[in-house]
Design a protein around this motif. Sequence first.
Motif, PDB file in Angstrom:
ATOM      1  N   CYS A  83       0.850  -1.185   0.000  1.00 38.41           N
ATOM      2  CA  CYS A  83       0.000   0.000   0.000  1.00 38.41           C
ATOM      3  C   CYS A  83       0.892   1.243   0.000  1.00 38.41           C
ATOM      4  O   CYS A  83       1.265   1.746   1.068  1.00 38.41           O
ATOM      5  CB  CYS A  83      -0.916   0.007   1.220  1.00 38.41           C
ATOM      6  N   PRO A  84       1.297   1.759  -1.168  1.00 39.28           N
ATOM      7  CA  PRO A  84       2.233   2.882  -1.198  1.00 39.28           C
ATOM      8  C   PRO A  84       1.683   4.142  -0.549  1.00 39.28           C
ATOM      9  O   PRO A  84       2.459   4.904   0.045  1.00 39.28           O
ATOM     10  CB  PRO A  84       2.496   3.091  -2.698  1.00 39.28           C
ATOM     11  N   PHE A  85       0.389   4.378  -0.635  1.00 44.29           N
ATOM     12  CA  PHE A  85      -0.209   5.538   0.018  1.00 44.29           C
ATOM     13  C   PHE A  85       0.096   5.507   1.513  1.00 44.29           C
ATOM     14  O   PHE A  85       0.566   6.490   2.092  1.00 44.29           O
ATOM     15  CB  PHE A  85      -1.723   5.539  -0.229  1.00 44.29           C
ATOM     16  N   CYS A  86      -0.176   4.362   2.151  1.00 50.28           N
ATOM     17  CA  CYS A  86       0.020   4.268   3.602  1.00 50.28           C
ATOM     18  C   CYS A  86       1.500   4.272   3.975  1.00 50.28           C
ATOM     19  O   CYS A  86       1.887   4.845   5.005  1.00 50.28           O
ATOM     20  CB  CYS A  86      -0.666   3.016   4.132  1.00 50.28           C
ATOM     21  N   VAL A  87       2.346   3.646   3.167  1.00 53.00           N
ATOM     22  CA  VAL A  87       3.786   3.680   3.433  1.00 53.00           C
ATOM     23  C   VAL A  87       4.280   5.126   3.450  1.00 53.00           C
ATOM     24  O   VAL A  87       4.994   5.560   4.368  1.00 53.00           O
ATOM     25  CB  VAL A  87       4.555   2.847   2.396  1.00 53.00           C
TER      26      VAL A  87
END
Length: 337
Positions: A83-87
Motif C-alpha cells: 500500500c504505497p499511500f500508507c507507506v
Amino acid sequence: MASRYRYVTPVDPARATGLVARVYAQIDRDFPTSRPPTMLTLSPAPRVLAAAWALLRESLFAGDAPRLGKEAVAGGVSLANRCPFCVDAHSMLVHGLGDRRLAEAIARDEIPDDPGHARLVAWGKATRTPSALPQAPFPAAHAPEYLGTALAFHFINRIVSALLTPDVLPGNAQRSAVVRAAAGRALSRAIRRRVEPGASLPLLAGSPQVPAWAGRSPVGIAFAALRAEAGDVGDLLSAGTRAVIRDSVAFWDGDHPSFGSSWLDAPLWAAAEEDVPAARIVLLTALAPYRLTDSDVAAWRAASPGRDADLVRLVAFGALTAVEHVEAGLTRAPSAA
C-alpha cells in the motif's frame, strides 16, 4: 475533492450531519492532518466510518505504547500489503515525530538502523503471514495497542488500495525525501499532541463482544465494533456466498495472488450467480485490493443499484474478512514478552 477517490464520493465535511459530522469533528481535533481521505472514503457508510476511526484512534494515536513503535508496525504492515499511500503517509508521520532514519527506512523498505525499530517493522510485515510470526517485540502491557495498530492497518490498507489513488500529496510529491521531511515538520506539533484514550467510544453503537487479546483497553471495544459493522453486509450477499468467501480467505497463506484472475475462478464458481459481481469485489479487496479495476466496479453497478454506501460496505466486508484471518493467526502466535 473527488480526484483522490476512485469509486465513491465522500460526504462533504461542510454538509455532514449526524454521526458523520460527529466523527469528522473528532478527526479534526485528533488527526494530524485535516480531512484524511483514508477516513472520508468510508463516510457513505457512517457506522463503518465511526468504527474504523475508533480503531485507528484508540490503537495508534491514544494509549501508553510509544508512538514511534506503533508507527513502525503500521509501516511494516503497509509494506507487506503493498500500500504505497500508507507507506508514504507513515514515513511523513515518523518524520514529524523526529526520527528521520526510521522514516526513510520505512519509505525505502530498508531495515531500520535501530534494532528495536527493525524488530517492530519486521513483526508488522510478518503479520500478513502469522503462521511464521516471531515473538512479539513489545511488552505484554502494550499488546492491545500494537495488535490493534496492526489489525487497523490490515483493514485501512485494503480500503485505501481499493478506493483511493496512491497520491498522498498532489502530483505524488511525497515520493521525494525532501518533501516527506518537510511535510513531517509541518505536522510535528499535531502529531505529538496528547490524545485521550476512549474518547471515540461514544461514537459506537451497541456493546459488542470484546476480544480477549485486548483486555480492558478501548482498542478492544473499537475492534469489536468494526467487526460488527464491517461484517454486516445485509442483503448485498447471500449467506451461502458469504460462507464461500470466508472459507476461501481461511485457506489464504499470506502470499500475494498470482498475476491474472484464475485464483478467483473456484470461489466465484461456488458463489450464487447473482452474487458474482459483488463477491469478486469482496475477494479482491481481501486478498489483492490493488487489483480492483473500473470494470469490476462497473459490472457490480450494472447488476445492482450501485450505491456508494453499498460499495463501501462490500469493500469493508472484504477487508474485515482478511483482518479476521490475520487476527486468528496473531492470537495463535508467540505472545509478547
